[in-house]
Design a protein around this motif. Sequence first.
Motif, PDB file in Angstrom:
ATOM      1  N   GLU A 118     -10.515  -4.717   4.417  1.00  0.00           N
ATOM      2  CA  GLU A 118      -9.362  -3.929   4.856  1.00  0.00           C
ATOM      3  C   GLU A 118      -9.614  -3.352   6.249  1.00  0.00           C
ATOM      4  OE1 GLU A 118      -6.417  -0.210   3.710  1.00  0.00           O
ATOM      5  OE2 GLU A 118      -8.065  -0.732   2.340  1.00  0.00           O
ATOM      6  N   LYS A 152      -1.255  -2.558   3.582  1.00  0.00           N
ATOM      7  CA  LYS A 152      -2.664  -2.781   3.900  1.00  0.00           C
ATOM      8  C   LYS A 152      -2.836  -4.109   4.629  1.00  0.00           C
ATOM      9  CE  LYS A 152      -4.333  -0.167  -0.110  1.00  0.00           C
ATOM     10  NZ  LYS A 152      -5.150  -0.210  -1.352  1.00  0.00           N
ATOM     11  N   GLY A 157       0.833  -1.198   0.000  1.00  0.00           N
ATOM     12  CA  GLY A 157       0.000   0.000   0.000  1.00  0.00           C
ATOM     13  C   GLY A 157       0.864   1.243   0.000  1.00  0.00           C
TER      14      GLY A 157
END
Length: 224
Positions: free
Chosen positions: A84, A77, A72
Amino acid sequence: MEPIQIAIDGPASAGKSTIAKILATDLNFVYVDTGAMYRSVTLAALKQGVNPAAEADVIALLPHLEISFAPGNPVQKVFLNGEEVTDDIRSNAVTGNVSAVASYGAVRTAMVAQQRQIAAQGGVVMDGRDIGTTVLPDAEVKVFLIASVKERALRRFKENQAKGMTETLAEIEAAVEKRDYLDSHREISPLKKAADAVELDTTGLSIDGVVDAVKQIIAEKVGK
């Protein structure tokens, strides 16, 4: 460089994750965010109405949890069962309960098994509370980062402000102190500096300064 194992331990908000991510990128190693794994289990318990202090109930959730990571920008992430949870796992509620969840033997066994499987191939930077002592006792490089409670709380406060979170500095400082006590006094894999780890005080140091210091430690341990 040679695909070694680098273990970075230390108390909450000592800079472990930030430094580990930069090192992994610079060395082209894999970054394993162990803290995020325990935080994800804690978040799962809270979201499903399970009391984090109820060990058996938390353990019952484990077979139904899938934790994964993805690159990310600017941060890696974190996903829990495909959703998420990168920011959610950093909430004050999770921070206040993750030590209890991480102290459960079955939880640690499940998470450590995954961590060791990833590290077995080498070329990893892993950070947490017991990486050098329990998860990767044979890691070629072990670093134990520390910083004052006041500075660590201020770091977390600034991070939370940037994310729109509303916890006060005093609340965060109290949470950090509580986390230190719980992490250091739990029966299973307590926060403890490995005998062969190099301690580095990051109080007053910039991120670049800490990264340079850790790279120097790596160079001294395994050569450039």
